[in-house]
Design a protein around this motif. Structure first.
Motif, PDB file in Angstrom:
ATOM      1  N   GLN A 120     -31.046  -6.280 -28.070  1.00  0.00           N
ATOM      2  CA  GLN A 120     -30.008  -7.293 -28.263  1.00  0.00           C
ATOM      3  C   GLN A 120     -29.140  -7.343 -27.019  1.00  0.00           C
ATOM      4  OE1 GLN A 120     -27.473  -6.431 -31.575  1.00  0.00           O
ATOM      5  NE2 GLN A 120     -26.183  -8.210 -31.245  1.00  0.00           N
ATOM      6  N   TRP A 121     -28.752  -8.547 -26.595  1.00  0.00           N
ATOM      7  CA  TRP A 121     -27.856  -8.670 -25.460  1.00  0.00           C
ATOM      8  C   TRP A 121     -26.911  -9.843 -25.671  1.00  0.00           C
ATOM      9  CZ3 TRP A 121     -27.952 -12.977 -22.209  1.00  0.00           C
ATOM     10  CH2 TRP A 121     -29.052 -13.804 -22.334  1.00  0.00           C
ATOM     11  N   ASP A 122     -25.722  -9.717 -25.110  1.00  0.00           N
ATOM     12  CA  ASP A 122     -24.700 -10.749 -25.205  1.00  0.00           C
ATOM     13  C   ASP A 122     -23.968 -10.852 -23.872  1.00  0.00           C
ATOM     14  OD1 ASP A 122     -24.819 -11.460 -28.093  1.00  0.00           O
ATOM     15  OD2 ASP A 122     -24.260  -9.359 -28.350  1.00  0.00           O
TER      16      ASP A 122
ATOM     17  N   TYR B 111     -20.287 -12.061 -22.238  1.00  0.00           N
ATOM     18  CA  TYR B 111     -18.904 -12.353 -22.608  1.00  0.00           C
ATOM     19  C   TYR B 111     -18.090 -12.751 -21.380  1.00  0.00           C
ATOM     20  CZ  TYR B 111     -19.983  -9.926 -26.963  1.00  0.00           C
ATOM     21  OH  TYR B 111     -20.541  -9.545 -28.155  1.00  0.00           O
TER      22      TYR B 111
ATOM     23  N   ARG C 127     -17.659 -14.751 -26.507  1.00  0.00           N
ATOM     24  CA  ARG C 127     -19.119 -14.693 -26.337  1.00  0.00           C
ATOM     25  C   ARG C 127     -19.595 -16.013 -25.731  1.00  0.00           C
ATOM     26  NH1 ARG C 127     -23.291 -13.535 -31.207  1.00  0.00           N
ATOM     27  NH2 ARG C 127     -25.168 -13.528 -29.934  1.00  0.00           N
ATOM     28  N   GLN C 128     -20.403 -15.918 -24.682  1.00  0.00           N
ATOM     29  CA  GLN C 128     -20.885 -17.101 -23.975  1.00  0.00           C
ATOM     30  C   GLN C 128     -22.200 -17.628 -24.524  1.00  0.00           C
ATOM     31  OE1 GLN C 128     -19.026 -18.577 -21.119  1.00  0.00           O
ATOM     32  NE2 GLN C 128     -17.667 -17.481 -22.502  1.00  0.00           N
ATOM     33  N   PHE C 129     -23.054 -16.752 -25.024  1.00  0.00           N
ATOM     34  CA  PHE C 129     -24.364 -17.177 -25.531  1.00  0.00           C
ATOM     35  C   PHE C 129     -24.554 -16.736 -26.946  1.00  0.00           C
ATOM     36  CE2 PHE C 129     -25.041 -16.685 -20.920  1.00  0.00           C
ATOM     37  CZ  PHE C 129     -25.480 -17.947 -20.627  1.00  0.00           C
TER      38      PHE C 129
ATOM     39  N   THR D 204     -22.235  -8.621 -19.145  1.00  0.00           N
ATOM     40  CA  THR D 204     -23.425  -8.682 -19.987  1.00  0.00           C
ATOM     41  C   THR D 204     -23.600  -7.317 -20.632  1.00  0.00           C
ATOM     42  OG1 THR D 204     -24.449 -10.261 -18.488  1.00  0.00           O
ATOM     43  CG2 THR D 204     -25.908  -9.121 -20.032  1.00  0.00           C
TER      44      THR D 204
END
Length: 147
Positions: free
Chosen positions: A119-121, A123, A145-147, A108
């Motif tokens: 912002q966050w992502d 993977y 990227r998961q989300f 994350t």
């Protein structure tokens, strides 16, 4: 034999045994996990050199999208902009593939404020590792990227 001499002898033997086990290198899987965790910690510190340290000079990120230099420069630019980076890694699965290893994990990444990221992502990451000298180096990574 006097009790003091036996204790001293036992103590010396214990020190030698502990010293011998302390000199052994960690298993390959543990070295790879440690390299990943150290890179994640270095991301949060904005230390681009430490992030790219476990990467080979011919590192291939996402099938030619990002090189070792590209990744380092991306982190350097973020630091110059004053961006705060946070990274958290999930469970790291390390599996042997012949003389090499593959490590899979979820990471994350967040940018922005200390308490609430702007912002966050998340993977899903797969990395491939090979031995170079005494160290394990990541020569390839793919991420989705998961989300």
């Amino acid at each position: 034999m006097p009790k003091k001499v036996r204790r001293a002898g036992f103590f010396c033997l214990l020190v030698l045994l502990l010293g011998a086990t302390g000199c052994r290198r960690a298993p390959d899987e543990a070295q790879i996990r440690q390299a990943i965790e150290m890179a994640v910690q270095a991301t949060a510190k904005g230390d681009a050199s430490a992030v790219v340290d476990p990467l080979t000079s011919d590192f291939d990120g996402n099938h030619g999208v990002m090189s070792r230099e590209d990744l380092g420069n991306l982190l350097r630019v973020a630091k110059l902009r004053g961006e705060t980076l946070h990274a958290a890694v999930g469970t790291i699965d390390v599996l042997p593939r012949g003389e090499r290893y593959v490590a899979d994990f979820t990471v994350t990444l967040a940018r922005g404020g200390t308490w609430l990221p702007a912002q966050w992502d998340v993977y899903k990451v797969e990395t491939a590792w090979r031995r170079e000298g005494r160290d394990w180096r990541c020569y390839e990574a793919t991420w989705v990227r998961q989300f």
